[in-house]
Motif scaffolding. Structure first.
Motif, PDB file in Angstrom:
ATOM      1  N   SER A 230     -31.828  -9.617 -58.425  1.00 21.42           N
ATOM      2  CA  SER A 230     -31.378  -9.564 -57.031  1.00 21.42           C
ATOM      3  C   SER A 230     -31.771 -10.845 -56.305  1.00 21.42           C
ATOM      4  O   SER A 230     -32.833 -11.424 -56.564  1.00 21.42           O
ATOM      5  CB  SER A 230     -31.999  -8.363 -56.304  1.00 21.42           C
ATOM      6  N   VAL A 231     -30.909 -11.262 -55.378  1.00 17.83           N
ATOM      7  CA  VAL A 231     -31.155 -12.463 -54.580  1.00 17.83           C
ATOM      8  C   VAL A 231     -30.960 -12.095 -53.107  1.00 17.83           C
ATOM      9  O   VAL A 231     -29.949 -11.475 -52.743  1.00 17.83           O
ATOM     10  CB  VAL A 231     -30.190 -13.600 -54.954  1.00 17.83           C
ATOM     11  N   ASN A 232     -31.919 -12.448 -52.285  1.00 15.77           N
ATOM     12  CA  ASN A 232     -31.833 -12.188 -50.853  1.00 15.77           C
ATOM     13  C   ASN A 232     -31.658 -13.504 -50.098  1.00 15.77           C
ATOM     14  O   ASN A 232     -32.446 -14.435 -50.256  1.00 15.77           O
ATOM     15  CB  ASN A 232     -33.102 -11.485 -50.350  1.00 15.77           C
ATOM     16  N   LEU A 233     -30.615 -13.577 -49.286  1.00 15.26           N
ATOM     17  CA  LEU A 233     -30.362 -14.738 -48.439  1.00 15.26           C
ATOM     18  C   LEU A 233     -30.553 -14.328 -46.984  1.00 15.26           C
ATOM     19  O   LEU A 233     -30.056 -13.289 -46.547  1.00 15.26           O
ATOM     20  CB  LEU A 233     -28.941 -15.250 -48.645  1.00 15.26           C
ATOM     21  N   THR A 234     -31.277 -15.139 -46.232  1.00 15.67           N
ATOM     22  CA  THR A 234     -31.541 -14.852 -44.819  1.00 15.67           C
ATOM     23  C   THR A 234     -31.172 -16.067 -43.992  1.00 15.67           C
ATOM     24  O   THR A 234     -31.618 -17.182 -44.272  1.00 15.67           O
ATOM     25  CB  THR A 234     -33.021 -14.499 -44.581  1.00 15.67           C
ATOM     26  N   CYS A 235     -30.354 -15.846 -42.975  1.00 16.72           N
ATOM     27  CA  CYS A 235     -29.952 -16.928 -42.081  1.00 16.72           C
ATOM     28  C   CYS A 235     -30.619 -16.726 -40.726  1.00 16.72           C
ATOM     29  O   CYS A 235     -30.761 -15.595 -40.239  1.00 16.72           O
ATOM     30  CB  CYS A 235     -28.437 -16.934 -41.913  1.00 16.72           C
ATOM     31  N   SER A 236     -31.039 -17.810 -40.103  1.00 15.73           N
ATOM     32  CA  SER A 236     -31.640 -17.730 -38.772  1.00 15.73           C
ATOM     33  C   SER A 236     -31.148 -18.886 -37.922  1.00 15.73           C
ATOM     34  O   SER A 236     -30.887 -19.987 -38.420  1.00 15.73           O
ATOM     35  CB  SER A 236     -33.172 -17.749 -38.861  1.00 15.73           C
ATOM     36  N   SER A 237     -31.003 -18.615 -36.628  1.00 15.65           N
ATOM     37  CA  SER A 237     -30.551 -19.630 -35.688  1.00 15.65           C
ATOM     38  C   SER A 237     -31.127 -19.314 -34.321  1.00 15.65           C
ATOM     39  O   SER A 237     -31.199 -18.151 -33.912  1.00 15.65           O
ATOM     40  CB  SER A 237     -29.024 -19.663 -35.610  1.00 15.65           C
ATOM     41  N   ASP A 238     -31.540 -20.343 -33.617  1.00 16.93           N
ATOM     42  CA  ASP A 238     -32.033 -20.176 -32.253  1.00 16.93           C
ATOM     43  C   ASP A 238     -30.831 -19.956 -31.343  1.00 16.93           C
ATOM     44  O   ASP A 238     -29.993 -20.850 -31.188  1.00 16.93           O
ATOM     45  CB  ASP A 238     -32.821 -21.422 -31.835  1.00 16.93           C
ATOM     46  N   ALA A 239     -30.730 -18.767 -30.759  1.00 16.57           N
ATOM     47  CA  ALA A 239     -29.603 -18.434 -29.894  1.00 16.57           C
ATOM     48  C   ALA A 239     -30.031 -17.372 -28.900  1.00 16.57           C
ATOM     49  O   ALA A 239     -30.872 -16.531 -29.194  1.00 16.57           O
ATOM     50  CB  ALA A 239     -28.427 -17.918 -30.715  1.00 16.57           C
ATOM     51  N   ASN A 240     -29.439 -17.424 -27.732  1.00 16.75           N
ATOM     52  CA  ASN A 240     -29.742 -16.424 -26.722  1.00 16.75           C
ATOM     53  C   ASN A 240     -28.484 -16.215 -25.886  1.00 16.75           C
ATOM     54  O   ASN A 240     -28.088 -17.122 -25.148  1.00 16.75           O
ATOM     55  CB  ASN A 240     -30.885 -16.891 -25.817  1.00 16.75           C
ATOM     56  N   PRO A 241     -27.807 -15.071 -26.021  1.00 19.09           N
ATOM     57  CA  PRO A 241     -28.116 -13.895 -26.825  1.00 19.09           C
ATOM     58  C   PRO A 241     -28.074 -14.185 -28.327  1.00 19.09           C
ATOM     59  O   PRO A 241     -27.609 -15.224 -28.750  1.00 19.09           O
ATOM     60  CB  PRO A 241     -27.036 -12.890 -26.431  1.00 19.09           C
ATOM     61  N   ALA A 242     -28.551 -13.210 -29.115  1.00 21.74           N
ATOM     62  CA  ALA A 242     -28.644 -13.392 -30.558  1.00 21.74           C
ATOM     63  C   ALA A 242     -27.270 -13.663 -31.163  1.00 21.74           C
ATOM     64  O   ALA A 242     -26.247 -13.125 -30.725  1.00 21.74           O
ATOM     65  CB  ALA A 242     -29.261 -12.153 -31.198  1.00 21.74           C
ATOM     66  N   ALA A 243     -27.254 -14.514 -32.200  1.00 21.83           N
ATOM     67  CA  ALA A 243     -26.006 -14.892 -32.857  1.00 21.83           C
ATOM     68  C   ALA A 243     -25.529 -13.798 -33.806  1.00 21.83           C
ATOM     69  O   ALA A 243     -26.323 -12.972 -34.281  1.00 21.83           O
ATOM     70  CB  ALA A 243     -26.210 -16.197 -33.619  1.00 21.83           C
ATOM     71  N   ASN A 244     -24.233 -13.794 -34.090  1.00 25.37           N
ATOM     72  CA  ASN A 244     -23.635 -12.961 -35.135  1.00 25.37           C
ATOM     73  C   ASN A 244     -23.406 -13.828 -36.373  1.00 25.37           C
ATOM     74  O   ASN A 244     -23.033 -15.006 -36.259  1.00 25.37           O
ATOM     75  CB  ASN A 244     -22.306 -12.359 -34.668  1.00 25.37           C
ATOM     76  N   TYR A 245     -23.607 -13.264 -37.562  1.00 23.58           N
ATOM     77  CA  TYR A 245     -23.544 -14.044 -38.798  1.00 23.58           C
ATOM     78  C   TYR A 245     -22.468 -13.487 -39.737  1.00 23.58           C
ATOM     79  O   TYR A 245     -22.339 -12.270 -39.895  1.00 23.58           O
ATOM     80  CB  TYR A 245     -24.894 -14.009 -39.527  1.00 23.58           C
ATOM     81  N   THR A 246     -21.693 -14.401 -40.367  1.00 20.67           N
ATOM     82  CA  THR A 246     -20.724 -14.045 -41.397  1.00 20.67           C
ATOM     83  C   THR A 246     -20.890 -15.014 -42.565  1.00 20.67           C
ATOM     84  O   THR A 246     -20.976 -16.232 -42.355  1.00 20.67           O
ATOM     85  CB  THR A 246     -19.278 -14.119 -40.864  1.00 20.67           C
ATOM     86  N   TRP A 247     -20.946 -14.470 -43.782  1.00 19.76           N
ATOM     87  CA  TRP A 247     -21.177 -15.282 -44.983  1.00 19.76           C
ATOM     88  C   TRP A 247     -19.877 -15.547 -45.722  1.00 19.76           C
ATOM     89  O   TRP A 247     -19.074 -14.642 -45.934  1.00 19.76           O
ATOM     90  CB  TRP A 247     -22.145 -14.557 -45.931  1.00 19.76           C
TER      91      TRP A 247
END
Length: 277
Positions: A230-247
């Motif tokens: 298994s492989v876990n990928l985590t994305c983070s970004s400084d945003a306010n309001p919180a960002a939405n993520y699509t891979w």
């Protein structure tokens, strides 16, 4: 004891607002109470002052009329009288500044449960008199963000009654607009940040809202990956309001997953390649 899409909660503290408006007078035959305002809206965590002055006849019922006590109180369910200066819920937060026929109620570190109607009452050696109530509303200030096409629409949300306050807008920390409407439109630029405040509370604006900054991705495990693991990928970004993520996988149009985390439970050779957001 008392009744008190993307958004942010304002952090406001330690601000005293002096309210000046058309006086409201209640009285008869020399008795009266004058308020600077009968409708007050204040920010949660701040300090408010409710100001009044009062009059009474120098003689009443055949005797000299002198003031003995002054009181500020609220009513619970229109029945029980709660004296603000002695009630445990106000302990350490309330003081009265009275003298020369004036009396100010100061409440610090306001909470939403402080929203209530406040009465002023004074007692003389001959009689007693109460003014009309002052309505105090405590708001938890928020910013709602939407971006139709190239414009950025912001709304400064509060529970203040309409028409009882003005809204101040800040762009990159600088005041750019004041209006009685809570809505504001700006040209969209990902480098800009915005916040709002109530008039009189300019030193306590909401936290800034801004577009997501360049994201970063972490991989776990970080070492060489074996097939079937298994492989876990985590994305983070400084945003306010919180960002939405699509891979996405490079050179493919259909998304692989959505959300901040992406897990491949059975890693195989075809999973190799570059993923992007």
């Amino acid at each position: 004891m008392r009744g008190a899409a993307m958004s942010l909660t304002a952090a406001a503290s330690g601000l005293v607002v002096f309210l000046l408006s058309v006086s409201v007078v209640q009285g008869q035959r020399g008795w009266g109470v004058t308020y600077s305002s009968t409708e007050i809206c204040a920010v949660k965590g701040s300090t408010v002052e409710i100001n009044c002055s009062y009059t009474y006849p120098s003689r009443w019922r055949g005797g000299v009329n002198t003031v003995e006590n002054t009181f500020w109180f609220i009513k619970q369910k229109d029945v029980e009288t709660v004296y603000v200066t002695t009630d445990s819920e106000y302990a350490g937060r309330v003081e009265t500044l009275c003298g020369n026929n004036t009396c100010t109620l100061r409440i610090r570190n306001l909470t939403e449960s402080d929203s209530a109607q406040y009465w002023f009452r004074f007692k003389t050696n001959q009689d007693a008199y109460s003014g009309l109530p002052v309505t105090l509303s405590i708001t938890d200030l928020q910013v709602k963000v939407s971006r139709p096409q190239s414009d950025l629409n912001l709304r400064c949300l509060s529970s203040c009654p309409p028409g009882h306050t003005s809204y101040i807008w800040f762009k990159n920390g600088q005041k750019v607009k004041e209006d009685t409407s809570p809505d504001a439109d700006f040209s969209y630029d990902s480098a800009d940040s915005y916040s709002c405040a109530l008039k009189g509370y300019e030193d306590s604006p909401t936290p800034s809202v801004y577009a997501p900054k360049l994201p970063s991705v972490s991989v776990s495990p970080s070492a060489e990956i074996e097939e079937g693991s298994s492989v876990n990928l985590t994305c983070s970004s400084d945003a306010n309001p919180a960002a939405n993520y699509t891979w996405y996988k490079k050179d493919e149009d259909s998304p692989k997953a959505s959300g901040q985390n992406f897990t491949i439970t059975d890693f195989r050779a075809e999973h190799s390649g570059n993923l992007f957001l």
